[in-house]
Design a protein around this motif. Structure first.
Motif, mmCIF file in Angstrom:
data_model
loop_
_atom_site.group_PDB
_atom_site.id
_atom_site.type_symbol
_atom_site.label_atom_id
_atom_site.label_comp_id
_atom_site.label_asym_id
_atom_site.label_seq_id
_atom_site.Cartn_x
_atom_site.Cartn_y
_atom_site.Cartn_z
ATOM 1 N N LEU A 128 71.860 99.690 7.015
ATOM 2 C CA LEU A 128 72.444 100.881 6.368
ATOM 3 C C LEU A 128 71.452 101.365 5.311
ATOM 4 O O LEU A 128 71.015 100.571 4.459
ATOM 5 N N ALA A 129 71.116 102.652 5.359
ATOM 6 C CA ALA A 129 70.154 103.195 4.391
ATOM 7 C C ALA A 129 70.756 103.152 2.989
ATOM 8 O O ALA A 129 71.959 103.367 2.817
ATOM 9 N N THR A 130 69.931 102.872 1.994
ATOM 10 C CA THR A 130 70.392 102.852 0.596
ATOM 11 C C THR A 130 69.482 103.766 -0.238
ATOM 12 O O THR A 130 68.378 104.099 0.214
ATOM 13 N N PRO A 131 69.908 104.114 -1.448
ATOM 14 C CA PRO A 131 69.024 104.942 -2.293
ATOM 15 C C PRO A 131 67.887 104.132 -2.917
ATOM 16 O O PRO A 131 67.118 104.653 -3.684
ATOM 17 N N MET A 132 67.789 102.826 -2.606
ATOM 18 C CA MET A 132 66.796 101.972 -3.263
ATOM 19 C C MET A 132 65.492 101.849 -2.451
ATOM 20 O O MET A 132 64.792 100.841 -2.563
ATOM 21 N N HIS A 133 65.175 102.819 -1.631
ATOM 22 C CA HIS A 133 63.945 102.820 -0.818
ATOM 23 C C HIS A 133 63.869 101.641 0.144
ATOM 24 O O HIS A 133 62.796 101.111 0.424
ATOM 25 N N CYS A 134 65.011 101.168 0.579
ATOM 26 C CA CYS A 134 65.051 100.123 1.606
ATOM 27 C C CYS A 134 66.406 100.284 2.298
ATOM 28 O O CYS A 134 67.257 101.039 1.849
ATOM 29 N N ASP A 135 66.585 99.573 3.385
ATOM 30 C CA ASP A 135 67.908 99.537 4.016
ATOM 31 C C ASP A 135 68.567 98.227 3.630
ATOM 32 O O ASP A 135 67.900 97.276 3.234
ATOM 33 N N THR B 33 68.005 92.807 2.243
ATOM 34 C CA THR B 33 67.132 93.977 2.369
ATOM 35 C C THR B 33 66.433 93.954 3.732
ATOM 36 O O THR B 33 65.904 92.917 4.118
ATOM 37 N N VAL B 34 66.464 95.083 4.429
ATOM 38 C CA VAL B 34 65.717 95.205 5.683
ATOM 39 C C VAL B 34 65.119 96.626 5.732
ATOM 40 O O VAL B 34 65.437 97.454 4.869
ATOM 41 N N TYR B 35 64.268 96.879 6.701
ATOM 42 C CA TYR B 35 63.682 98.216 6.863
ATOM 43 C C TYR B 35 63.794 98.601 8.333
ATOM 44 O O TYR B 35 63.298 97.869 9.191
ATOM 45 N N PHE B 36 64.458 99.699 8.615
ATOM 46 C CA PHE B 36 64.648 100.115 10.011
ATOM 47 C C PHE B 36 64.459 101.615 10.161
ATOM 48 O O PHE B 36 64.711 102.379 9.222
ATOM 49 N N MET B 37 64.048 102.015 11.371
ATOM 50 C CA MET B 37 64.044 103.438 11.683
ATOM 51 C C MET B 37 65.501 103.882 11.857
ATOM 52 O O MET B 37 66.364 103.044 12.109
ATOM 53 N N LYS B 38 65.741 105.199 11.738
ATOM 54 C CA LYS B 38 67.126 105.687 11.767
ATOM 55 C C LYS B 38 67.471 106.283 13.132
ATOM 56 O O LYS B 38 66.593 106.757 13.844
ATOM 57 N N THR B 39 68.775 106.277 13.422
ATOM 58 C CA THR B 39 69.223 106.899 14.668
ATOM 59 C C THR B 39 68.765 108.359 14.664
ATOM 60 O O THR B 39 68.644 108.977 13.597
ATOM 61 N N LEU B 40 68.561 108.876 15.861
ATOM 62 C CA LEU B 40 67.997 110.215 16.009
ATOM 63 C C LEU B 40 68.719 111.255 15.146
ATOM 64 O O LEU B 40 68.102 111.977 14.378
ATOM 65 N N SER B 41 70.055 111.288 15.220
ATOM 66 C CA SER B 41 70.760 112.364 14.513
ATOM 67 C C SER B 41 70.893 112.080 13.022
ATOM 68 O O SER B 41 71.256 112.970 12.258
ATOM 69 N N GLN B 42 70.580 110.856 12.584
ATOM 70 C CA GLN B 42 70.693 110.567 11.143
ATOM 71 C C GLN B 42 69.318 110.500 10.469
ATOM 72 O O GLN B 42 69.189 109.998 9.350
ATOM 73 N N ARG B 43 68.292 110.989 11.169
ATOM 74 C CA ARG B 43 66.975 111.011 10.517
ATOM 75 C C ARG B 43 66.979 111.941 9.298
ATOM 76 O O ARG B 43 66.433 111.579 8.260
ATOM 77 N N PRO B 44 67.569 113.151 9.410
ATOM 78 C CA PRO B 44 67.583 114.009 8.216
ATOM 79 C C PRO B 44 68.406 113.355 7.105
ATOM 80 O O PRO B 44 69.426 112.731 7.365
ATOM 81 N N ARG B 45 67.915 113.493 5.882
ATOM 82 C CA ARG B 45 68.603 112.857 4.761
ATOM 83 C C ARG B 45 69.774 113.699 4.296
ATOM 84 O O ARG B 45 69.715 114.916 4.333
#
Ligand SMILES: C[S@@+](CC[C@H](N)C(=O)[O-])C[C@H]1O[C@@H](n2cnc3c(N)ncnc32)[C@H](O)[C@@H]1O
Length: 292
Positions: free
Chosen positions: A222-229, A249-261
């Motif tokens: 899950l994306a967080t405002p702390m520059h990490c997932d 803490t993990v780092y992942f690419m986002k689903t296609l439709s959730q790429r825009p912030r």
């Protein structure tokens, strides 16, 4: 490869020993067996990008045919994900190193793939929905636990879904590989006992909460405002909602439709908490949220 170079099975053992340090195999011996049973190297394309840019600011390409030892070592480095696609395929490995960091598919690093399964804690008879098939590697690990015929894996890119299904089939794993938008889950196979997403989201898709059985478990970045997932867990309540928490803490690419912030406040994040920081003369440090 030189005569003395370790082979895939040796490197897999070495990698498992490295992952053991994090405790992910503790009380889940099945996971160590699964890790040792799946030939990760067979899920990695011949050419991949390393995820760390060199001094020239470009991501290097590793080619199995040109650098077999380095390639195999990279496959089994516990904390190294390998990038298998950039900019939805617009950048090609054949063209060499690139400074483009728009990673759109990868094989997750061994330690994180295992960590996610540790927290998913699937039971042998569970039905599992996986979102983000990628290479199919995590699908194979899941198959080792619940049986591949009890796994549905959803990948949004047709070519990746087909290639993963081929790799899995060649090794005798026959999960249902579906090419679709994983944010919709896969209704036809519901309900599921577990849902594992190996692609990040900013918002939990409502379909996931509907398709996982009440008291089942969802594990997702899950994306967080702390520059990490954050690796998040969630138990559906059977009413379309659910409750859970954040694990690591993990780092992942986002689903296609959730790429825009989206603005964080629209995603339910609280304002930055007001922390107090105290350091004693002996150097001991304490952080507390302030009472308001
Ligand atoms: C980090 S990779 C998955 C890694 C995979 N577990 C492995 O070990 O190979 C994320 C994948 O999610 C896919 N993806 C992105 N958006 C998706 C969506 N909405 N539904 C399904 N898959 C999606 C990407 O195409 C990509 O292949």
């Amino acid at each position: 490869m030189t005569a003395s170079a370790p082979g895939p099975a040796d490197l897999r053992e070495e990698c498992a020993a490295g992952i053991s340090r994090y405790g992910y195999f503790d009380e889940q011996e099945w996971l160590r067996h699964a890790f040792l049973a799946v030939p990760r190297e067979q899920f990695v394309p011949r050419r991949v990008w390393l995820p760390k840019a060199g001094e020239d600011g470009r991501y290097p390409v590793l080619d199995r045919d040109d650098q077999p030892e380095q390639w195999l070592r990279a496959v089994y480095r516990p904390l190294t994900a390998l990038i298998t696609q950039i900019a939805d395929g617009a950048v090609r490995t054949e063209d060499g190193p690139t400074s483009n960091s728009d990673f759109t598919s990868s094989i997750s690093c061994p330690a994180v793939a295992v960590q996610m399964l540790h927290h998913l804690h699937p039971q042998p008879e569970d039905r599992v929905l996986e979102i983000g098939t990628g290479t199919g590697y995590s699908t194979a690990l899941l198959g080792e636990r619940v049986g591949a015929d009890r796994v549905v894996t959803v990948e949004i890119q047709q070519a990746l879904a087909e290639r993963a299904a081929e790799r899995l089939g060649a090794l005798g794993y026959r999960p249902r590989v579906v090419c679709a938008d994983g944010e919709q889950g896969w209704e036809t196979g519901a309900p599921y006992d577990r849902l594992l997403s190996t692609v990040g989201v900013r918002e939990i898709p409502p379909a996931w909460l509907r398709q996982v059985t009440p008291g089942g478990l969802i594990i997702t970045p899950l994306a967080t405002p702390m520059h990490c997932d954050a690796l998040a867990w969630l138990r559906p309540d059977g009413q379309g909602g659910g409750g859970g928490g954040l694990i690591d803490t993990v780092y992942f690419m986002k689903t296609l439709s959730q790429r825009p912030r989206k603005p964080w406040r629209e995603l339910g994040w609280p304002r930055w908490p007001d922390w107090s920081l105290t350091v004693t003369s002996e150097g001991s440090q304490r952080l507390r949220t302030r009472d308001r």
